[in-house]
Design a protein around this motif. Structure first.
Motif, short mmCIF file in Angstrom:
data_model
loop_
_atom_site.label_atom_id
_atom_site.label_comp_id
_atom_site.label_asym_id
_atom_site.label_seq_id
_atom_site.Cartn_x
_atom_site.Cartn_y
_atom_site.Cartn_z
N ASP A 75 0.77 -1.19 -0.02
CA ASP A 75 0.08 0.18 -0.10
C ASP A 75 0.89 1.29 0.09
O ASP A 75 0.83 2.26 0.77
N PHE A 76 1.78 1.26 -1.04
CA PHE A 76 2.92 2.38 -1.03
C PHE A 76 2.15 3.80 -1.03
O PHE A 76 1.09 4.02 -1.70
N ASP A 77 2.65 4.51 -0.12
CA ASP A 77 2.23 6.02 0.15
C ASP A 77 3.56 6.90 0.27
O ASP A 77 4.31 6.92 0.82
N GLU A 78 3.57 7.55 -0.97
CA GLU A 78 4.78 8.55 -1.37
C GLU A 78 5.05 9.54 -0.07
O GLU A 78 6.15 9.91 0.08
N SER A 79 3.92 9.93 0.53
CA SER A 79 4.08 10.89 1.46
C SER A 79 4.65 10.53 2.92
O SER A 79 5.29 11.31 3.50
N CYS B 166 11.59 5.17 -1.11
CA CYS B 166 11.04 4.02 -1.64
C CYS B 166 10.57 4.19 -2.81
O CYS B 166 10.18 5.26 -2.97
N TYR B 167 11.07 3.22 -3.96
CA TYR B 167 11.05 3.77 -5.38
C TYR B 167 10.27 2.61 -6.26
O TYR B 167 9.91 3.01 -7.25
N LEU B 168 10.74 1.42 -5.72
CA LEU B 168 9.91 0.27 -6.46
C LEU B 168 9.31 -0.68 -5.68
O LEU B 168 9.62 -1.14 -4.40
N THR B 169 8.34 -1.54 -5.94
CA THR B 169 7.99 -2.78 -5.16
C THR B 169 8.33 -4.02 -5.93
O THR B 169 8.29 -4.22 -6.96
N HIS B 170 8.75 -4.94 -5.04
CA HIS B 170 9.13 -6.29 -5.76
C HIS B 170 7.93 -7.22 -5.20
O HIS B 170 7.86 -7.26 -4.09
N HIS B 171 7.20 -7.87 -6.05
CA HIS B 171 6.36 -8.85 -5.80
C HIS B 171 6.47 -10.15 -5.35
O HIS B 171 5.64 -10.99 -5.08
#
Length: 386
Positions: free
Chosen positions: A362-366, A371-376
């Motif tokens: 649930d990436f939240d840039e704020s 943090c720059y990418l998600t590894h699934h």
């Protein structure tokens, strides 16, 4: 009468022959001793040294002058050969604006059969000014052969003799970014922030290699949980072309591969489930994040000057007892344990905290500043060894 005349002559011949044998043995012993004085004591009678003799006696070595001076079992020899043939100068404008992904299957790529199209689209949409390239196994082998077969042929030999696609996949990502520069990202990753907004592109430091922590297990049982006390991931990283940190990583992979190849263990995966479970770790150490981490650490420790710049001095584990091996290396796992923010080495290499290339679902840039990418974690590579 004839026999009495020739017996002394025969005896003299035998004595001369014996003396000649002794002299030959003596000269051979002296020559061997003289030769071995140029070999480090630790290697003098080691298996690695015997492997090297076997390597230098092979028809492939003798027939190819480009092998002269090669010693695949010595990391620094391979490193110097790589940096001599591919001298590093910084690319104008920073790290090249290229994104590389791969799907290694027999034959040509078929866009409709490449998995995770929605993941791949995030890289294209968020980075319209980057060249996006999807590479096939044929593309990779062709590029590696062209670059290394007649320059540092032990690199091409390693790539060409790796028995599993996962090994070639790991190795070729280091080689492609070494040759071209850019961003590497596994297919099961999504880009959460445009590359232009990644830390190294927002600061005044001239950063040319960016990696991220994968495992930082602060527990006394860490050896049973991870390959290294603090390991860097290899599912995503970014680098300038010909960067020496990747030359060092490649040299470590070459050493590991030649050791495995000459010990006769290339086909180390069997039908036995317990053996396969153990050998999964060998992928990590053979070409994966274990040996990738070794190369990064070695590069830092071989540098003439060593300066680690911390952006945030407070660490997650600042009040905990640190578990891990002692080491005489100046730069080691302790320098990256508990990171909350990037650490910069020599104004050139940046190591992101664990969250850097592993955002939350649930990436939240704020709130996720670095943090720059998600590894699934699709773990598709496991299918090859299961």
């Amino acid at each position: 009468m004839e026999s009495t005349v020739h017996r002394p002559t025969l005896r003299k011949r035998n004595v001369l022959f014996a003396l000649l044998l002794c002299l030959t043995a003596l000269l051979s012993s002296l020559a061997t001793k003289l030769y071995l004085t140029n070999v480090p004591e630790s290697q003098e009678l080691s298996q690695t040294y015997l492997y090297r003799l076997q390597f230098e006696a092979s028809p492939k070595y003798k027939a190819n002058l480009d092998y002269v001076g090669a010693n695949p079992w010595d990391v620094m020899t391979t490193y110097r050969r790589l940096t001599d043939k591919f001298p590093y100068t910084k690319s104008p404008g920073g790290i090249p604006k290229k994104i590389f992904q791969m799907w290694i299957t027999p034959g040509k790529l078929n866009e409709s059969t490449i998995p995770y199209p929605e993941y791949r689209q995030t890289w294209r949409e968020k980075n319209p000014h980057h060249e996006y390239r999807m590479l096939s196994g044929e593309d990779l082998k062709r590029a590696v052969k062209s670059a290394f077969e007649h320059t540092v042929p032990e690199v091409w030999e390693a790539m060409d003799t790796m028995p599993l696609m996962i090994l070639q996949s790991d190795f070729s990502r280091y080689l492609m970014l070494f040759l071209e520069g850019g961003v590497w990202a596994d297919l099961d990753t999504t880009c959460d922030r445009p590359i232009s907004k990644w830390y190294h592109n927002l600061v005044d430091y001239d950063i040319r290699f960016v990696g991220s922590v994968e495992h930082d297990v602060n527990d006394e049982s860490w050896p049973s949980l991870t390959s290294r006390r603090l390991q860097f991931e290899n599912w995503a990283f970014t680098s300038d072309r010909f960067h020496p940190v990747l030359a060092m990583v490649i040299a470590h992979v070459v050493r590991m591969h030649f050791t495995v190849m000459y010990s006769g263990n290339l086909n180390m995966y069997s039908d036995d489930s317990e053996t396969k479970a153990c050998n999964r770790l060998s992928v990590i150490d053979w070409t994966g994040p274990g040996v990738f981490s070794d190369g990064i650490y070695r590069y830092m420790n071989e540098a003439e000057n060593r300066e680690l710049l911390e952006i945030e001095f407070n660490r997650h584990n600042a009040n905990e007892e640190l578990y891990g091996p002692g080491t005489s290396d100046k730069i080691n796992w302790r320098g990256f344990s508990g990171l909350k923010a990037p650490v910069i080495f020599n104004n050139d290499v940046c190591i992101l905290p664990k969250s850097g290339f592993r955002c939350t679902s649930d990436f939240d840039e704020s709130v996720e500043e670095y943090c720059y990418l998600t590894h699934h974690f699709a773990r598709s590579w496991f299918s090859e060894v299961e």
